[in-house]
Design an enzyme around this catalytic site. Structure first.
Site, PDB file in Angstrom:
ATOM      1  N   GLY A 147      11.208  -3.121  -4.004  1.00 51.82           N
ATOM      2  CA  GLY A 147      10.267  -2.497  -4.911  1.00 51.82           C
ATOM      3  C   GLY A 147       8.874  -2.438  -4.319  1.00 51.82           C
ATOM      4  O   GLY A 147       8.536  -3.160  -3.377  1.00 51.82           O
ATOM      5  N   CYS A 148       8.032  -1.584  -4.869  1.00 49.61           N
ATOM      6  CA  CYS A 148       6.700  -1.358  -4.304  1.00 49.61           C
ATOM      7  C   CYS A 148       5.850  -2.625  -4.327  1.00 49.61           C
ATOM      8  O   CYS A 148       5.223  -2.989  -3.319  1.00 49.61           O
ATOM      9  CB  CYS A 148       6.005  -0.220  -5.040  1.00 49.61           C
ATOM     10  SG  CYS A 148       5.962  -0.376  -6.844  1.00 49.61           S
ATOM     11  N   TYR A 149       5.813  -3.319  -5.463  1.00 49.61           N
ATOM     12  CA  TYR A 149       5.047  -4.563  -5.537  1.00 49.61           C
ATOM     13  C   TYR A 149       5.621  -5.603  -4.575  1.00 49.61           C
ATOM     14  O   TYR A 149       4.888  -6.405  -3.990  1.00 49.61           O
ATOM     15  CB  TYR A 149       5.090  -5.126  -6.954  1.00 49.61           C
ATOM     16  CG  TYR A 149       4.208  -4.449  -7.976  1.00 49.61           C
ATOM     17  CD1 TYR A 149       2.836  -4.367  -7.810  1.00 49.61           C
ATOM     18  CD2 TYR A 149       4.761  -3.921  -9.149  1.00 49.61           C
ATOM     19  CE1 TYR A 149       2.029  -3.772  -8.771  1.00 49.61           C
ATOM     20  CE2 TYR A 149       3.962  -3.330 -10.119  1.00 49.61           C
ATOM     21  CZ  TYR A 149       2.593  -3.253  -9.926  1.00 49.61           C
ATOM     22  OH  TYR A 149       1.793  -2.672 -10.880  1.00 49.61           O
TER      23      TYR A 149
END
Length: 337
Positions: A147-149
Site C-alpha cells: 500500500g502507498c502508506y
C-alpha cells in the site's frame, strides 16, 4: 511484451495508463474495468496520444486476457478471484490491490471484515517494496505491491531496524496523503469544501495498512493517517526507539545512504523534503535524525501516492520481473513546479 490493465478506470489505473503509454517494452493490449466500461480512455486520462485516447475500456473478463503480464488495480476483495483465473492461464500478475498482501486469512478477515475471495492464494505472492525484493521479483509469478502508506514507511524504517539502530519496539507512524489516495469515487469526506484549507486524521481505530507495516517491519506499529487538501503525495513521519545511546544522526543517515546507494529512485538527504518534489514521479526522498533527549530516531519519507505509492512502483517491479532495467519507462517523469 503484451500487458493488460485490469481496473483502468480508477486513479491508480489511470496512472498506469499514463506510464505504460510511454513504456518501450510493455505494450498495453487491453484496458478493463468494472466501472466506465464502454467509455474511451481519453475521457478519463487527458493528454494521451490520439490513437490511445480512442481505445475503449472493456468489461473485466480474465478469460479474454491475451497477454503475458497483467496489472490489477482493483479495490480489496475484487482481485483475488481474477488473479486465480489469470494464473490458471499462465499470466504473471502485478497486483496493486490488497488481496495478497497479507499471508493469514484471519488477519485479512479482521481488517477487511469479509471472507477472503481466494484464500488458497494467500502467501503465494512476493510481498515488499521493489528496492527490498529485487532478487525475488526476478522469478515472481505474482507480486503484491505494498500500500502507498506502507511503501513510504517501510522505505525509511526497514533499513534502520534491520541494521540494529532501532529497537524492535513500538514504531509510531503519522502520515498525510492527498485526496487521490481515497479513490476516484466522490464521498462527503472528499468533497472540496470538506477537504480544502484543512487537515484531518482518520481511521483512528486502525488503518488497513497497519498489518502490512507490522508484517514487513517485524515490529509493533501504531499508524495514524491524515487527509490533506491537495491531490497527490504522501509525507510520512516515522518515530523509532534508538537501540542505544551510540546511535546518532550521522549513523542513521549513513545506514539509509548505504541501503539505497544504488537505488535509482530513492534519495537520502539531511533536510526534510516536500511532497511537491516527488509529484508525478516514482521517486522517494528520505531524511532522518535523532532526538537525543527522548531517545528516538525521527525519519521522514515523501512519495507520490499514485507514483511510488502505486502505479509507477508497479511498473518498476514489473521491469524487474521481466528482466529489464528497473528505470525503463519511468525516466523523466515528474512535475515541477
Amino acid at each position: 511484451m503484451d500487458v493488460v490493465v485490469v481496473g483502468a478506470s480508477g486513479f491508480v489505473g489511470q496512472e498506469l495508463v499514463r506510464v505504460l503509454a510511454r513504456h518501450p517494452v510493455f505494450e498495453p493490449v487491453a484496458f478493463q474495468a468494472h466501472q466506465r466500461a464502454g467509455r474511451r480512455l481519453g475521457e478519463l486520462v487527458p493528454g494521451l496520444s490520439v490513437d490511445l485516447a480512442e481505445r475503449p475500456i472493456e468489461p473485466i473478463d480474465p478469460r479474454a486476457v491475451a497477454a503475458e503480464l497483467a496489472f490489477c488495480a482493483l479495490p480489496h476483495g475484487h482481485s483475488g478471484g481474477i488473479i486465480r483465473e489469470l494464473r490458471a492461464r499462465g499470466v504473471r500478475v502485478v497486483d496493486l490491490g490488497a488481496d495478497l498482501r497479507l499471508a493469514d486469512e484471519a488477519t485479512w478477515r479482521r481488517w477487511y471484515g469479509d471472507d477472503h475471495p481466494a484464500p488458497e492464494l494467500l502467501g503465494s505472492a512476493v510481498v515488499g517494496v521493489a528496492e527490498h525484493v529485487r532478487t525475488e521479483l526476478a522469478s515472481a509469478q505474482v507480486w503484491a505491491v505494498p500500500g502507498c502508506y506502507v511503501t513510504a514507511t517501510v522505505l525509511a524504517a526497514k533499513p534502520l531496524i534491520d541494521a540494529g539502530l532501532a529497537r524492535r519496539d513500538l514504531v509510531v507512524v503519522d502520515a498525510i496523503s492527498g485526496v487521490t489516495g481515497a479513490g476516484s469515487a466522490a464521498t462527503e469526506t472528499t468533497h472540496f469544501v470538506n477537504v480544502a484549507e484543512g487537515v484531518r486524521a482518520y481511521a483512528l481505530g486502525g488503518h488497513r495498512h497497519t498489518p502490512e507495516m507490522r508484517s514487513l517491519l517485524g515490529v509493533p506499529v501504531r499508524f495514524t493517517p491524515h487527509l490533506g487538501p491537495y491531490s497527490r503525495g504522501i509525507a510520512a513521519t516515522i518515530t523509532l526507539p534508538v537501540a542505544d545511546a551510540t546511535v546518532d544522526a550521522d549513523s542513521v543517515r549513513d545506514v539509509l545512504a548505504r541501503a539505497y546507494g544504488t537505488s535509482p529512485f530513492v534519495e537520502v538527504r539531511e533536510t526534510p523534503p516536500s511532497t511537491r518534489e516527488v509529484r508525478g514521479s516514482n521517486r522517494a526522498v528520505l531524511a532522518a535524525t535523532v532526538d537525543d533527549e527522548v531517545g528516538v530516531i525521527v525519519a521522514t519519507s515523501v512519495i507520490d501516492n499514485l507514483g511510488k505509492g502505486a502505479a509507477q512502483h508497479a511498473v518498476q517491479g514489473a521491469n524487474l520481473m521481466v528482466g529489464v532495467d528497473e528505470v525503463l519507462g519511468l525516466e523523466g517523469l515528474g512535475v515541477w513546479p
